[in-house]
Scaffold this active site. Structure first.
Site, short mmCIF file in Angstrom:
data_model
loop_
_atom_site.label_atom_id
_atom_site.label_comp_id
_atom_site.label_asym_id
_atom_site.label_seq_id
_atom_site.Cartn_x
_atom_site.Cartn_y
_atom_site.Cartn_z
CG ASP A 30 -1.08 4.95 -5.17
OD1 ASP A 30 -0.30 4.30 -5.88
OD2 ASP A 30 -0.93 5.06 -3.92
CB ILE A 31 -3.98 3.42 -0.87
CG1 ILE A 31 -4.90 3.40 0.32
CG2 ILE A 31 -2.55 3.09 -0.49
CD1 ILE A 31 -5.04 2.02 0.94
CG ASN A 87 8.32 2.43 -9.49
OD1 ASN A 87 9.08 3.17 -10.09
ND2 ASN A 87 7.44 2.84 -8.60
CB VAL A 96 2.12 -3.92 -5.39
CG1 VAL A 96 1.02 -4.94 -5.72
CG2 VAL A 96 1.77 -3.14 -4.13
CG HIS A 100 1.55 -1.12 -10.11
ND1 HIS A 100 2.08 -2.27 -9.57
CD2 HIS A 100 2.25 -0.09 -9.59
CE1 HIS A 100 3.06 -1.96 -8.75
NE2 HIS A 100 3.19 -0.64 -8.74
CG HIS A 102 2.87 4.45 -10.27
ND1 HIS A 102 2.48 4.64 -8.97
CD2 HIS A 102 3.67 3.35 -10.26
CE1 HIS A 102 3.02 3.70 -8.20
NE2 HIS A 102 3.75 2.90 -8.96
#
Ligand code: AMP
Ligand code: ZN
Length: 114
Positions: A30-31, A87, A96, A100, A102
């Site tokens: 993750d950025i 999420n 986004v 995905h 997390h």
């Protein structure tokens, strides 16, 4: 999906620190990490939200979850514990719209989440 950020990561049109890849999945850092380990596990095929999953995705979702556990084992915090988060939609903080999972690990986590 032309305008999807994570489809662009899959297509290598946007750089990412990829930690695992196979035919179905991509795992990358993750950025904006929220824990010592914070990686995202995504299907290569575009699915916008968890609400869009259908029975044809059941195996994929299991594979994504088991991949998260593998990364937790590799990084040494599987026994200590870790947090997995999907999420779904804006009210839960989804930003986004390509599903995905997390994986957050390497610290303790409180409950309930914010
Ligand atoms: P969510 O808020 O659940 O939709 O999560 C989106 C996550 O993607 C956030 O934790 C962001 O920090 C992360 N993110 C956004 N852009 C990138 C990117 N280019 N590379 C890696 N992670 C990203
Ligand atoms: Zn996508």
């Amino acid at each position: 999906m032309a305008d999807c950020l994570f489809c662009k990561v899959v297509a290598r049109e946007i750089p990412a620190r990829i930690v695992y890849e196979d035919e179905e999945l991509l795992v990358f850092e993750d950025i904006r990490p929220q824990a010592p380990t914070h990686v995202l596990i995504i299907p290569k095929a575009h699915v916008a939200t968890v609400n869009d999953l259908d029975p044809s995705h059941d195996s994929l979702v299991g594979t994504i979850t088991r991949r998260a556990a593998s990364v937790a084992r590799e990084r040494g915090f599987a026994e200590q514990g870790y947090r997995l988060v999907w999420n779904c939609n804006a009210g839960a903080g989804q930003t986004v719209f390509h599903i995905h999972l997390h994986l957050l690990g390497g610290r303790t986590f409180s409950w309930p989440p914010g």
